[in-house]
Design an enzyme around this catalytic site. Structure first.
Site, mmCIF file in Angstrom:
data_model
loop_
_atom_site.group_PDB
_atom_site.id
_atom_site.type_symbol
_atom_site.label_atom_id
_atom_site.label_comp_id
_atom_site.label_asym_id
_atom_site.label_seq_id
_atom_site.Cartn_x
_atom_site.Cartn_y
_atom_site.Cartn_z
ATOM 1 N N SER A 295 86.668 -32.017 89.512
ATOM 2 C CA SER A 295 86.442 -32.180 88.077
ATOM 3 C C SER A 295 87.326 -31.247 87.257
ATOM 4 O O SER A 295 87.563 -30.099 87.618
ATOM 5 C CB SER A 295 84.957 -31.951 87.770
ATOM 6 O OG SER A 295 84.772 -30.813 86.961
ATOM 7 N N LYS A 296 87.794 -31.802 86.164
ATOM 8 C CA LYS A 296 88.686 -31.065 85.268
ATOM 9 C C LYS A 296 88.005 -29.793 84.764
ATOM 10 O O LYS A 296 88.614 -28.750 84.628
ATOM 11 C CB LYS A 296 89.030 -32.000 84.112
ATOM 12 C CG LYS A 296 89.931 -31.428 83.063
ATOM 13 C CD LYS A 296 90.291 -32.499 82.063
ATOM 14 C CE LYS A 296 90.996 -31.904 80.868
ATOM 15 N NZ LYS A 296 91.371 -32.899 79.872
ATOM 16 N N ARG A 297 86.716 -29.937 84.503
ATOM 17 C CA ARG A 297 85.971 -28.823 83.920
ATOM 18 C C ARG A 297 85.672 -27.744 84.952
ATOM 19 O O ARG A 297 85.809 -26.557 84.696
ATOM 20 C CB ARG A 297 84.674 -29.380 83.317
ATOM 21 C CG ARG A 297 84.037 -28.518 82.272
ATOM 22 C CD ARG A 297 82.964 -29.313 81.537
ATOM 23 N NE ARG A 297 82.172 -30.155 82.412
ATOM 24 C CZ ARG A 297 81.122 -29.731 83.127
ATOM 25 N NH1 ARG A 297 80.741 -28.483 83.047
ATOM 26 N NH2 ARG A 297 80.448 -30.563 83.902
#
Ligand code: GLU
Length: 551
Positions: A295-297
């Site tokens: 995930s990017k986050r």
């Protein structure tokens, strides 16, 4: 009013027709079966590992089989575009050593099938849109935001699927004369695809090169082809582009699988042969005993920037991605150490469809091997490049020969050291070599007083012969230890500790601390040779002062 008139009204300025474009972009003259592949990123400012993963597959597929690989910028979503993102993207891809034969590039673009930025290809999309409209396969839709919401509410109430389709598609059967009236009034519209009537109950079979035959529900949605500003959606643009760029294989992430049926419909409607689709698996990671999507986050390692910032060698990243991309690569690598990765016979069939597990630890292991196999000069040059990008002044100031000598420590033998992983880690590992970074990080061992350390350093300095070879140096160290009351071998000391102050290891610990500031370091003699006599003497003298020995 006929469809043709409506089409002419919608796309009055269309210069070239689809037939014209067939001549502008003729089939490529490549050997039969040579693939044309593309990377088609969107410049949203977030280029990630998935892009390189897919790019590597496309690059190998093309170059291994006499084809070519191009870079197309999918910049139709202006709202999500970040300034400078295209340049950043091109640069990031270059870092990973991905060779494009054609397409967008730092200095303009290359190739006869361009432009390679979608925003500059509007003429092509409009020609295709016009052709579809003429045949009643596309229509202007004047639905306002409110109307769309009403449709949605009615669908919710009726328990129907959401979307713009079938009987819910309010403007699908608007009489052309009414469409004309609205157009003349300047009402905003989008151009929609007219999904085949029979789609609701039908299926479509597509053979994916990674997943085999896929039987999917046919698309029944009247998707948007052109937005109200005339710019195409991805669905439409990539169909037109892959056709006219004569792309044979479209490698893309599995998140595109659900839109495959609509893409199949569009290709069929335009009577174009679709590329072979290759949907690569998602990049996953282990967490808490399960697997989840990167995930990017949450996962900094998803962003390509991470690898450049940390200073991962592009070869290591490519090598690692290949191990998760093609089953059998790891075994091949073990059997062929030192062989160029390009010798491996990459194949789409060897891509696992069920998710690729990404593990930073594994990348680190591969990185160690990559650095162990590099010539010290190459490592030095790589470190300088990283230092430039990250403004690491100590590395930038160091002469190339010094960096090379440092990188060579323990790495010229058959079994090279494997403690270099990535730029930032290497820098902290070798920082003591640079005077501006040197710090006395570790204290003297408990059994060593400052005065005794000072005495050892004084004698060591007096006897130091920089020209001595490793054996001669070690013999001298032993003499110094023994004369000072230390056992020549640790085991002698262990047997009869009352006879000695300690053993040779205690003496070398003092010298190690003086030179490196640390209690652990690579081989002392090699460190001294890399540092050069002047620096060695300077470090020894400074430590003697620090430990309170005679100045
Ligand atoms: N622009 C799309 C993306 O960035 C490309 C998908 C494709 O490769 O067709 O996801």
């Amino acid at each position: 009013m006929e469809q043709a008139e409506l089409a002419a009204l919608l796309f009055p300025k269309t210069g070239k027709t689809l037939a014209d474009y067939e001549t502008v972009y003729p089939p490529r003259r490549l050997p039969p079966g040579a693939p044309v592949t593309r990377l088609a990123p969107s410049p949203t400012g977030f280029i990630h590992l998935g892009n390189v993963y897919g790019a590597l597959a496309s690059e190998r597929l093309a170059h291994q089989n006499g084809g070519l690989f191009l870079l197309r910028i999918e910049d139709t979503d202006e709202k999500r575009e970040k300034p400078g993102a295209v340049e950043a993207l091109i640069e990031a891809l270059a870092y990973f050593g991905l060779r494009f034969d054609e397409g967008a590039a730092a200095a303009g673009e290359r190739g006869a099938y361009g432009p390679y930025r979608q925003r500059e290809r509007v003429g092509l999309y409009h020609a295709a849109a016009r052709a579809l409209t003429e045949r009643g396969l596309a229509y202007p839709c004047f639905c306002s935001e409110e109307e769309l919401q009403e449709i949605r509410a009615a669908q919710a109430a009726a328990g129907a699927n959401f979307g713009y389709y079938g009987a819910w598609a309010k403007y699908r059967d608007l009489p052309p004369a009414e469409a004309r009236r609205r157009l003349e009034r300047g009402e905003p519209f989008v151009l929609r695809w007219r999904a085949p009537e029979a789609a609701a109950a039908a299926t479509v079979t597509v053979t994916d090169a990674v997943r085999g035959a896929l039987v999917l529900p046919a698309n029944e949605q009247d998707i948007v082809l052109l937005k109200s500003n005339g710019v195409p959606t991805y669905h439409f643009a990539h169909v037109v582009d892959d056709h006219f760029m004569r792309v044979t294989h479209a490698v893309r992430g599995e998140e595109w699988l659900p839109s495959l049926p609509v893409h199949a419909q569009l290709f069929a409607a335009l009577a174009w042969e679709p590329p072979v689709y290759c949907h690569t698996p998602l990049l996953l990671k282990m967490e808490g005993g399960g697997k989840r999507k990167l995930s990017k986050r949450k996962d900094p390692e998803l962003a390509l920037d991470f690898y450049r910032r940390e200073g991962y060698h592009p070869l290591a990243v490519r090598e690692y991605l290949m191990t998760i991309l093609n089953s059998g690569y790891e075994e091949w690598r073990l059997a062929h150490p030192g062989t160029d990765m390009e010798e491996f016979s990459f194949s789409l069939a060897k891509i696992g469809a069920s998710g690729a597990l990404f593990d930073l630890q594994k990348l680190n292991d591969i990185s160690k091997n990559v650095f162990a196999a590099l010539a010290p000069e190459e490592t030095a040059d790589f470190l300088r490049q990283w230092a430039e990008a990250m403004s690491v002044s100590a590395l930038l100031k160091a002469p190339r020969e010094y960096l090379t000598a440092i990188a060579a420590i323990g790495r010229r033998e058959a079994n090279p050291r494997k403690d270099f992983i990535y730029g930032a880690q290497i820098f902290s590992f070798i920082s003591f070599f640079f005077d501006e970074c040197f710090q006395a990080e570790d204290p003297l061992p408990d059994n060593m007083t400052g005065a005794e350390a000072g005495r050892i350093l004084t004698e060591y300095l007096a006897a130091y012969d920089h020209a001595a070879g490793k054996d001669g140096w070690f013999a001298a160290l032993k003499r110094l230890a023994v004369a000072g009351g230390y056992a020549e071998k640790p085991k002698d000391y262990k047997k009869q500790p009352e006879l000695y102050k300690g053993h040779i290891g205690d003496v070398s610990a003092v010298i190690r601390l003086a030179l490196s500031g640390r209690k652990n370091s690579p081989d002392l003699w090699e460190i001294q040779q890399a540092m050069g006599e002047q620096r060695v003497r300077g470090r020894l003298a400074a430590a003697r002062q620090r430990y309170g020995g005679p100045g």
